[in-house]
Design a protein around this motif. Sequence first.
Motif, PDB file in Angstrom:
ATOM      1  N   ALA A  17       0.823  -1.201   0.000  1.00 14.46           N
ATOM      2  CA  ALA A  17       0.000   0.000   0.000  1.00 14.46           C
ATOM      3  C   ALA A  17       0.863   1.259   0.000  1.00 14.46           C
ATOM      4  N   HIS A  18       2.174   1.105  -0.197  1.00 17.06           N
ATOM      5  CA  HIS A  18       3.052   2.270  -0.154  1.00 17.06           C
ATOM      6  C   HIS A  18       2.775   3.174  -1.342  1.00 17.06           C
ATOM      7  N   TRP A  19       2.756   4.481  -1.087  1.00 11.93           N
ATOM      8  CA  TRP A  19       2.362   5.429  -2.129  1.00 11.93           C
ATOM      9  C   TRP A  19       3.318   5.476  -3.304  1.00 11.93           C
ATOM     10  N   SER A  20       4.576   5.069  -3.098  1.00 10.61           N
ATOM     11  CA  SER A  20       5.511   5.078  -4.226  1.00 10.61           C
ATOM     12  C   SER A  20       5.125   4.039  -5.276  1.00 10.61           C
ATOM     13  N   ALA A  21       4.516   2.934  -4.841  1.00 15.68           N
ATOM     14  CA  ALA A  21       4.068   1.924  -5.807  1.00 15.68           C
ATOM     15  C   ALA A  21       2.943   2.478  -6.676  1.00 15.68           C
ATOM     16  N   ASN A  22       2.045   3.235  -6.065  1.00 17.58           N
ATOM     17  CA  ASN A  22       0.969   3.864  -6.843  1.00 17.58           C
ATOM     18  C   ASN A  22       1.535   4.887  -7.819  1.00 17.58           C
ATOM     19  N   PHE A  31       6.985  10.216 -11.775  1.00 21.48           N
ATOM     20  CA  PHE A  31       8.276   9.558 -11.625  1.00 21.48           C
ATOM     21  C   PHE A  31       9.045  10.124 -10.435  1.00 21.48           C
ATOM     22  N   ALA A  32       8.981  11.437 -10.242  1.00 23.02           N
ATOM     23  CA  ALA A  32       9.676  12.066  -9.120  1.00 23.02           C
ATOM     24  C   ALA A  32       9.117  11.572  -7.790  1.00 23.02           C
ATOM     25  N   VAL A  33       7.799  11.452  -7.694  1.00 25.68           N
ATOM     26  CA  VAL A  33       7.180  10.951  -6.462  1.00 25.68           C
ATOM     27  C   VAL A  33       7.617   9.516  -6.195  1.00 25.68           C
ATOM     28  N   PHE A  34       7.645   8.701  -7.234  1.00 23.58           N
ATOM     29  CA  PHE A  34       8.102   7.311  -7.093  1.00 23.58           C
ATOM     30  C   PHE A  34       9.538   7.247  -6.604  1.00 23.58           C
TER      31      PHE A  34
END
Length: 442
Positions: A69-74, A362-365
Motif C-alpha cells: 500500500a506504499h504510495w511510491s508503488a501507486n 516519476f519524481a514521487v516514485f
Amino acid sequence: MTVLGIVFAVVVAVALVARRSWLPVLIGIGGGLPATASVVVAGNGIPMFSIAAVAAGAALLRTRPLHTAHWSANALAVFLAWATVVTGAAPWLFAGARVLVPRDGIDDQLLDPGTLAHSVSNVAQLSYLLLAACVLLFLVRTGGTATALRTALFVGTVLTAVRGVLVQAGIDFFGPLTDTMPIQYSLAVPGERLRGVFSEPSELAAFALPAAAYFVITALRSPSRARSLWWVAAVLSCANLLQAASGTAVVASAAVIALAAVVLAVRWVVRGGVGTVWMVLGGLVLAIVALTIGDQLAAPVQELVEDKVGSQSYDARTGADVFSWGVVRDTLGLGAGLGANRPSSFGMTLLSCVGVPGTLAFAVFVVGVLVRGFRAPQAAAAAAGLTALLAAKLVGTPDLSTPVLWLFLAACAASAWPSSAPDATTSIPNRTRTPTPTGAPA
C-alpha cells in the motif's frame, strides 16, 4: 545473433525453464553490459538486458503479488500508465511538432529538426520501459535485488578496467564481443578517453560514479573479512571514473561530494557532536592535501572543464536541452511520447517525452523509494548509489531505460515494498497430495 548474445540467450532460456534462481544474476550481467546486443534484427539491436527482462516478465507471472500500500508503488503505476497513453496519443495529437528525432543525431537535428510522428522508436522505448518495470517487480517479489545490482556493478566495473588495460596494450579483443549494438561507439584506442564496455565515456561516468558510491558505503558497513573486496571495487570504479575524463563525471562528482558533506554535517549536529575528533582530523588532512598538491590535483579538472565549455559537444548538448523546452511548450506540457525527442539530460527527457504529469509521477516514485532506502540499513548503499546516478543523469545522460537505474530503484523499492513471500519464485503451491490419515475415507 552475436556470439555473446547466443550464449546469453541460451543460458536465459535454461534459467527460465529450469533454474529461475539464476535470473537475478543474468539480469545483473545484462545490466553491466548495457551497450551489448543479444540479437540484431533488421538493423535494430536488442540489448542483453532486454532479453533477461523478457524472461523476468514471464517468470513474474508465477510470483505472488506484493499487495503493498506504499504510495511510491501507486506513483510508479501512474507513471507507467501515463507513459503508455502519451506515447500512443501524443504523435497523433501534436503531429508535425518539431522534435529531435533520436535516430538522426543531435548535431544534424539541431540544424534541421524532425517532425513528431509515430515511429519505431516510440514502440522500442516504451517496450524498454515496461520491461525494466517487469525486472523491478520480479526482483522485489523474489528478493533478488541485491544479487542483480551487485552483479551489474561488478561486471561493468571489472570488465571496463580489464578492457582499459587491453586497449592500452593494443590487444583489445573485447570489441567484437561487446560493441555489437548498431550504434555509434566512441573510439577505443590508446590515448583516447576510457569508455570500457559502454558506448561512450559519459555513459561510463554515469555508471562508475554510483558504483563507487555503492562500493564505498558497502565497504564501510561490511565485516572486516569482506571489506577489502569492496574497497578494491571502489578503487577500480574511481579509476574508471577518472579515465573517462567526462564533464558529466566532474559536475556530478562535485554535486555528490557537496551533498555528502552536507549529510555528514547534519549527522554530526543531530548526534550532538559525536565524532568531532574524526571530523577535525579529516578537515586537517583535506587542508594539508589542498595546500601541498592542490594545484596538481585541480589542474586536470580545470583543463577538462575549459576544453568542454565552448566545445562542439557542449554546444550541441546545451542546444538540445534548450530546444526541448520548446517541445514541452508545443505539447502543452503533456509530452511528445517516449522515443519522440532526444535531449541531452535526463530531466529534459522526462519533461519533453512524458510531460509534466509523467515527470511528477516519476519524481514521487523515486523520492518514495529513496527515502525508505536511506532509512533501511540494508538499502543505504543502494540509496547512495541511486542519488549519485540521478546526479550524473541530470547532468548529461538522457536515457530512461538505463538498466542500472532500474536495478538501483529495485534495490531501494525492496525496502519500501517488502515481499510477503519468503521465496516468491516458488510461491506457486505444489500439487502434491496430502497423505490420508489411517482409517479415514480417501
